[in-house]
Design a protein around this motif. Structure first.
Motif, PDB file in Angstrom:
ATOM      1  N   ALA A  84      53.587 -61.022  13.716  1.00  0.00           N
ATOM      2  CA  ALA A  84      52.249 -60.732  14.218  1.00  0.00           C
ATOM      3  C   ALA A  84      52.087 -59.248  14.530  1.00  0.00           C
ATOM      4  N   THR A  85      53.130 -58.629  15.098  1.00  0.00           N
ATOM      5  CA  THR A  85      53.048 -57.206  15.430  1.00  0.00           C
ATOM      6  C   THR A  85      52.949 -56.353  14.177  1.00  0.00           C
ATOM      7  N   LEU A  86      53.731 -56.687  13.156  1.00  0.00           N
ATOM      8  CA  LEU A  86      53.669 -55.923  11.909  1.00  0.00           C
ATOM      9  C   LEU A  86      52.302 -56.084  11.249  1.00  0.00           C
ATOM     10  N   ALA A  87      51.751 -57.283  11.280  1.00  0.00           N
ATOM     11  CA  ALA A  87      50.418 -57.492  10.727  1.00  0.00           C
ATOM     12  C   ALA A  87      49.373 -56.690  11.498  1.00  0.00           C
ATOM     13  N   ALA A  88      49.476 -56.685  12.825  1.00  0.00           N
ATOM     14  CA  ALA A  88      48.534 -55.917  13.636  1.00  0.00           C
ATOM     15  C   ALA A  88      48.670 -54.427  13.372  1.00  0.00           C
ATOM     16  N   ALA A  89      49.905 -53.974  13.169  1.00  0.00           N
ATOM     17  CA  ALA A  89      50.134 -52.549  12.911  1.00  0.00           C
ATOM     18  C   ALA A  89      49.505 -52.121  11.593  1.00  0.00           C
ATOM     19  N   THR A  90      49.653 -52.919  10.558  1.00  0.00           N
ATOM     20  CA  THR A  90      49.061 -52.547   9.265  1.00  0.00           C
ATOM     21  C   THR A  90      47.535 -52.618   9.336  1.00  0.00           C
ATOM     22  N   GLU A  91      47.024 -53.586  10.067  1.00  0.00           N
ATOM     23  CA  GLU A  91      45.570 -53.682  10.226  1.00  0.00           C
ATOM     24  C   GLU A  91      45.015 -52.480  10.982  1.00  0.00           C
ATOM     25  N   ALA A  92      45.826 -51.918  11.876  1.00  0.00           N
ATOM     26  CA  ALA A  92      45.390 -50.772  12.683  1.00  0.00           C
ATOM     27  C   ALA A  92      45.657 -49.432  12.005  1.00  0.00           C
ATOM     28  N   GLY A  93      46.100 -49.450  10.756  1.00  0.00           N
ATOM     29  CA  GLY A  93      46.294 -48.202  10.022  1.00  0.00           C
ATOM     30  C   GLY A  93      47.722 -47.779   9.829  1.00  0.00           C
ATOM     31  N   GLY A  94      48.680 -48.574  10.311  1.00  0.00           N
ATOM     32  CA  GLY A  94      50.080 -48.276  10.062  1.00  0.00           C
ATOM     33  C   GLY A  94      50.501 -48.741   8.679  1.00  0.00           C
ATOM     34  N   THR A  95      51.723 -48.384   8.304  1.00  0.00           N
ATOM     35  CA  THR A  95      52.248 -48.748   6.993  1.00  0.00           C
ATOM     36  C   THR A  95      53.626 -49.364   7.158  1.00  0.00           C
ATOM     37  N   ALA A  96      53.798 -50.586   6.650  1.00  0.00           N
ATOM     38  CA  ALA A  96      55.098 -51.242   6.720  1.00  0.00           C
ATOM     39  C   ALA A  96      56.045 -50.638   5.693  1.00  0.00           C
ATOM     40  N   CYS A  97      57.274 -50.395   6.116  1.00  0.00           N
ATOM     41  CA  CYS A  97      58.314 -49.893   5.214  1.00  0.00           C
ATOM     42  C   CYS A  97      59.193 -51.076   4.812  1.00  0.00           C
ATOM     43  N   GLY A  98      58.689 -51.898   3.880  1.00  0.00           N
ATOM     44  CA  GLY A  98      59.360 -53.150   3.565  1.00  0.00           C
ATOM     45  C   GLY A  98      58.892 -54.229   4.527  1.00  0.00           C
ATOM     46  N   GLY A  99      59.530 -55.382   4.468  1.00  0.00           N
ATOM     47  CA  GLY A  99      59.133 -56.488   5.313  1.00  0.00           C
ATOM     48  C   GLY A  99      60.053 -56.677   6.486  1.00  0.00           C
ATOM     49  N   VAL A 100      59.923 -57.822   7.124  1.00  0.00           N
ATOM     50  CA  VAL A 100      60.765 -58.175   8.266  1.00  0.00           C
ATOM     51  C   VAL A 100      62.139 -58.592   7.761  1.00  0.00           C
ATOM     52  N   MET A 101      63.177 -58.125   8.431  1.00  0.00           N
ATOM     53  CA  MET A 101      64.549 -58.485   8.093  1.00  0.00           C
ATOM     54  C   MET A 101      65.135 -59.349   9.205  1.00  0.00           C
ATOM     55  N   ASP A 102      65.731 -60.460   8.814  1.00  0.00           N
ATOM     56  CA  ASP A 102      66.445 -61.300   9.762  1.00  0.00           C
ATOM     57  C   ASP A 102      67.887 -60.812   9.863  1.00  0.00           C
ATOM     58  N   ILE A 103      68.314 -60.470  11.073  1.00  0.00           N
ATOM     59  CA  ILE A 103      69.678 -60.018  11.315  1.00  0.00           C
ATOM     60  C   ILE A 103      70.428 -61.191  11.942  1.00  0.00           C
ATOM     61  N   PRO A 104      71.343 -61.813  11.192  1.00  0.00           N
ATOM     62  CA  PRO A 104      71.969 -63.049  11.666  1.00  0.00           C
ATOM     63  C   PRO A 104      72.541 -62.926  13.078  1.00  0.00           C
ATOM     64  N   ALA A 105      72.163 -63.845  13.918  1.00  0.00           N
ATOM     65  CA  ALA A 105      72.663 -63.975  15.289  1.00  0.00           C
ATOM     66  C   ALA A 105      72.255 -62.817  16.196  1.00  0.00           C
ATOM     67  N   LYS A 106      71.460 -61.880  15.693  1.00  0.00           N
ATOM     68  CA  LYS A 106      71.085 -60.706  16.482  1.00  0.00           C
ATOM     69  C   LYS A 106      69.600 -60.660  16.810  1.00  0.00           C
ATOM     70  N   GLY A 107      68.738 -60.848  15.789  1.00  0.00           N
ATOM     71  CA  GLY A 107      67.304 -60.742  15.994  1.00  0.00           C
ATOM     72  C   GLY A 107      66.601 -60.444  14.691  1.00  0.00           C
ATOM     73  N   ARG A 108      65.402 -59.906  14.781  1.00  0.00           N
ATOM     74  CA  ARG A 108      64.607 -59.585  13.601  1.00  0.00           C
ATOM     75  C   ARG A 108      64.086 -58.161  13.736  1.00  0.00           C
ATOM     76  N   MET A 109      64.076 -57.428  12.641  1.00  0.00           N
ATOM     77  CA  MET A 109      63.665 -56.027  12.679  1.00  0.00           C
ATOM     78  C   MET A 109      62.710 -55.704  11.550  1.00  0.00           C
ATOM     79  N   ALA A 110      61.959 -54.636  11.745  1.00  0.00           N
ATOM     80  CA  ALA A 110      61.097 -54.083  10.701  1.00  0.00           C
ATOM     81  C   ALA A 110      60.928 -52.603  10.984  1.00  0.00           C
ATOM     82  N   LEU A 111      60.607 -51.839   9.937  1.00  0.00           N
ATOM     83  CA  LEU A 111      60.347 -50.411  10.045  1.00  0.00           C
ATOM     84  C   LEU A 111      58.921 -50.142   9.567  1.00  0.00           C
ATOM     85  N   LEU A 112      58.290 -49.162  10.183  1.00  0.00           N
ATOM     86  CA  LEU A 112      56.921 -48.827   9.810  1.00  0.00           C
ATOM     87  C   LEU A 112      56.612 -47.392  10.188  1.00  0.00           C
ATOM     88  N   THR A 113      55.479 -46.925   9.721  1.00  0.00           N
ATOM     89  CA  THR A 113      54.951 -45.645  10.185  1.00  0.00           C
ATOM     90  C   THR A 113      53.588 -45.892  10.810  1.00  0.00           C
TER      91      THR A 113
END
Length: 257
Positions: A84-113
């Motif tokens: 939801a945060t990545l979708a909101a960021a792109t809607e607000a003018g940000g740019t996703a650098c790839g998609g969401v990555m699942d990090i096993p047993a750790k969490g989920r990450m994404a990069l953006l500008t």
């Protein structure tokens, strides 16, 4: 020892270093801040967790060979729903650098500008909560975004992350606001129009705490780092800008006595 279980939502929760020389980086940060290091495991691409006093403070990862940018630190903001945060960021003018990555047993990450090309990460904690030491020597103490488009940046972070911002100064010479979380100023946003180079993107910077900024600078230089901006006393403590041996920049800040 300031130990926290979780960062507030929308606040910095983790930092990691993309470095071209993992061995040298570990020697440097170990010598300067007393960090110890442990590999995350064979499934994590050489990622290393740095700790101080047994608490995680940062990550280090080998720079991808196809990435020709400089070595540097990345700040991750805390989200409870990264999709939801990545979708909101792109809607607000940000740019996703790839998609969401699942990090096993750790969490989920994404990069953006953000809309002014400020590069940052998102982190949705699973088994890894982020840095557990905060505002301590050798641990993150503050973060700052120096942006090419001050108004657009504030609008973006308010809209996407719910930041509540307070204006510190609003003059052409110095335009600055802080993002407040439970009464604490954890992030600063500075109008960098007159500071950034013509082609330079907006920049997220981590401030690491230091019990003695001048002594830490000596250690940095002795171990191959460099001073970018000498230490100076400010209303917010003694501050300096420095870089590690491969050029990754960060700032130092003194800690409340």
């Amino acid at each position: 020892m300031p130990v926290r279980a979780d960062a507030p939502l929308g606040a910095p929760t983790w930092i990691d270093l993309s470095t071209s020389d993992m061995d040298r980086a570990q020697r440097f940060y170990g010598a300067v801040f007393g960090w110890t290091f442990a590999g995350a495991g064979p499934d994590y691409g050489g990622y290393v967790i740095a700790s101080r006093d047994g608490r995680p403070v940062a990550g280090l990862m080998p720079k991808h060979p196809d990435y020709d940018g400089p070595d540097g630190w990345i700040t991750y903001l805390h989200t409870a729903d990264i999709d939801a945060t990545l979708a909101a960021a792109t809607e607000a003018g940000g740019t996703a650098c790839g998609g969401v990555m699942d990090i096993p047993a750790k969490g989920r990450m994404a990069l953006l500008t953000d809309p002014a090309a400020g590069f940052l990460g998102l982190w949705q904690p699973g088994g890894h909560r982020g840095f557990e030491l905060f505002g301590e020597h050798g641990a993150p103490a503050y973060h700052q975004l120096t942006t090419r488009d001050y108004g657009a940046a504030l609008d973006f972070y308010r809209r996407v992350f719910g930041w509540e911002c307070e204006t510190v100064s609003d003059t052409d010479e110095f335009r600055y606001a802080t993002a407040m979380f439970d009464g604490d100023a954890l992030v600063g946003v500075m109008d960098g129009g007159q500071y950034l180079g013509e082609d330079a993107p907006s920049d997220w910077t981590v401030f690491l705490g230091s019990d003695d900024v001048d002594k830490t600078i000596e250690l940095i230089v002795d171990h191959g780092g460099a001073v970018v901006r000498p230490a100076e006393d400010t209303p917010y403590g003694r501050l300096a800008a420095v870089a590690d041996p491969t050029g990754a920049g960060f700032n130092l800040t003194s800690l409340p006595g």
